[in-house]
Design a protein around this motif. Structure first.
Motif, mmCIF file in Angstrom:
data_model
loop_
_atom_site.group_PDB
_atom_site.id
_atom_site.type_symbol
_atom_site.label_atom_id
_atom_site.label_comp_id
_atom_site.label_asym_id
_atom_site.label_seq_id
_atom_site.Cartn_x
_atom_site.Cartn_y
_atom_site.Cartn_z
ATOM 1 N N ALA A 69 0.820 -1.220 0.000
ATOM 2 C CA ALA A 69 0.000 0.000 0.000
ATOM 3 C C ALA A 69 0.848 1.262 0.000
ATOM 4 N N THR A 70 2.023 1.207 0.642
ATOM 5 C CA THR A 70 2.846 2.406 0.774
ATOM 6 C C THR A 70 3.282 2.960 -0.572
ATOM 7 N N PHE A 76 1.700 2.837 -3.422
ATOM 8 C CA PHE A 76 0.573 3.537 -4.036
ATOM 9 C C PHE A 76 0.270 4.850 -3.310
ATOM 10 N N LEU A 77 0.312 4.821 -1.972
ATOM 11 C CA LEU A 77 0.028 6.029 -1.200
ATOM 12 C C LEU A 77 1.089 7.099 -1.430
ATOM 13 N N ARG A 96 0.428 8.695 -4.687
ATOM 14 C CA ARG A 96 -0.826 9.450 -4.742
ATOM 15 C C ARG A 96 -0.787 10.698 -3.866
ATOM 16 N N TYR A 97 -0.256 10.581 -2.648
ATOM 17 C CA TYR A 97 -0.336 11.680 -1.679
ATOM 18 C C TYR A 97 1.007 12.313 -1.352
ATOM 19 N N THR A 138 3.267 10.270 3.452
ATOM 20 C CA THR A 138 3.311 8.828 3.675
ATOM 21 C C THR A 138 4.258 8.452 4.797
ATOM 22 N N THR A 146 2.748 9.695 8.202
ATOM 23 C CA THR A 146 1.587 8.906 8.589
ATOM 24 C C THR A 146 2.006 7.515 9.039
ATOM 25 N N ASN A 147 2.960 6.943 8.322
ATOM 26 C CA ASN A 147 3.473 5.618 8.652
ATOM 27 C C ASN A 147 4.036 5.580 10.074
ATOM 28 N N SER A 166 2.922 -0.753 9.133
ATOM 29 C CA SER A 166 3.865 0.355 8.966
ATOM 30 C C SER A 166 5.326 -0.075 9.047
#
Length: 221
Positions: A74-75, A77-78, A81-82, A87, A90-91, A121
């Protein structure tokens, strides 16, 4: 006006700015490595005290690696994207809060659930850490800096073992999660000073912000 972030960053010499990025990302990866290896000390203590069973310990380990697999996937893609900054901060926050939650777990089921969140994470820190460093560092220095970051990560193993040997007999296994959680949150706060990657901003077509950050970096180098 189009901004060539890659060329602008690549021509900069290695400086204190790049070393600061390496240290802030590297320390986060140290706590990541620390917590991957902390299971070897914690699970022995939970089993001995009757807090867990062998089956629960196996589930603890399995969900840790499942979380790591899902989190690393997921990381990427995140991050695309963001942004890298969002990332990796947030992680660390998820990891820190989940680790503190594990320290307060009333039973093994809650501890396993917190560990799964931590797993999301754990390996994700490696993914976003190496990519962020690569996007800032000059090409000629990337190998050296990435090697130093790998040292941060693998040093978590002996440190986790040594601290567990000294800390668990005094404070119990919960102290290991408190140490990892507090450390992660401290690094999360320290990373407020890191800027977003100009390469990512350029790819996301934030030209004005890309130009502003490149100018600020050039003044610091």
């Amino acid at each position: 006006m189009s901004v060539n972030a890659g060329a602008g960053l690549d021509r900069l010499p290695l400086s204190g700015f790049h070393r600061l990025i390496m240290w802030l990302i590297g320390i986060g990866m140290f706590f990541d490595g620390f917590d991957i290896y902390v299971a070897s000390t914690v699970l022995g203590a939970t089993l001995k005290s009757g807090f867990s069973t062998l089956g629960q310990n196996a589930l603890f380990v399995s969900l840790t690696f499942l979380g790591m697999m899902l989190g690393s996937l997921a990381t990427g893609f995140l991050g695309d994207r963001y942004g890298r900054r969002f990332t990796y901060r947030t992680n660390l926050m998820v990891f820190g809060l989940a680790s503190l939650g594990a320290a307060l777990a009333p039973d093994m089921a809650v501890l396993i659930a917190c560990r799964f969140m931590m797993g999301l994470s754990l390996l994700a820190e490696n993914v976003v850490g190496y990519s962020t460093l690569t996007e800032f560092a000059p090409p000629a220095s990337q190998g050296k800096l990435q090697g130093l970051m790998a040292v941060f990560a693998v040093s978590g193993l002996p440190v986790a073992g040594l601290i567990g040997l000294l800390l668990i007999p005094v404070l119990g296994w919960r102290g290991m999660f408190v140490l990892g959680g507090v450390g992660a949150i401290c690094v999360w706060y320290a990373r407020k000073s890191l800027r977003e990657s100009p390469r990512w901003l350029e790819s996301a077509r934030h030209d004005k912000e890309t130009e502003a950050i490149l100018s600020a970096i050039e003044r610091e180098v």
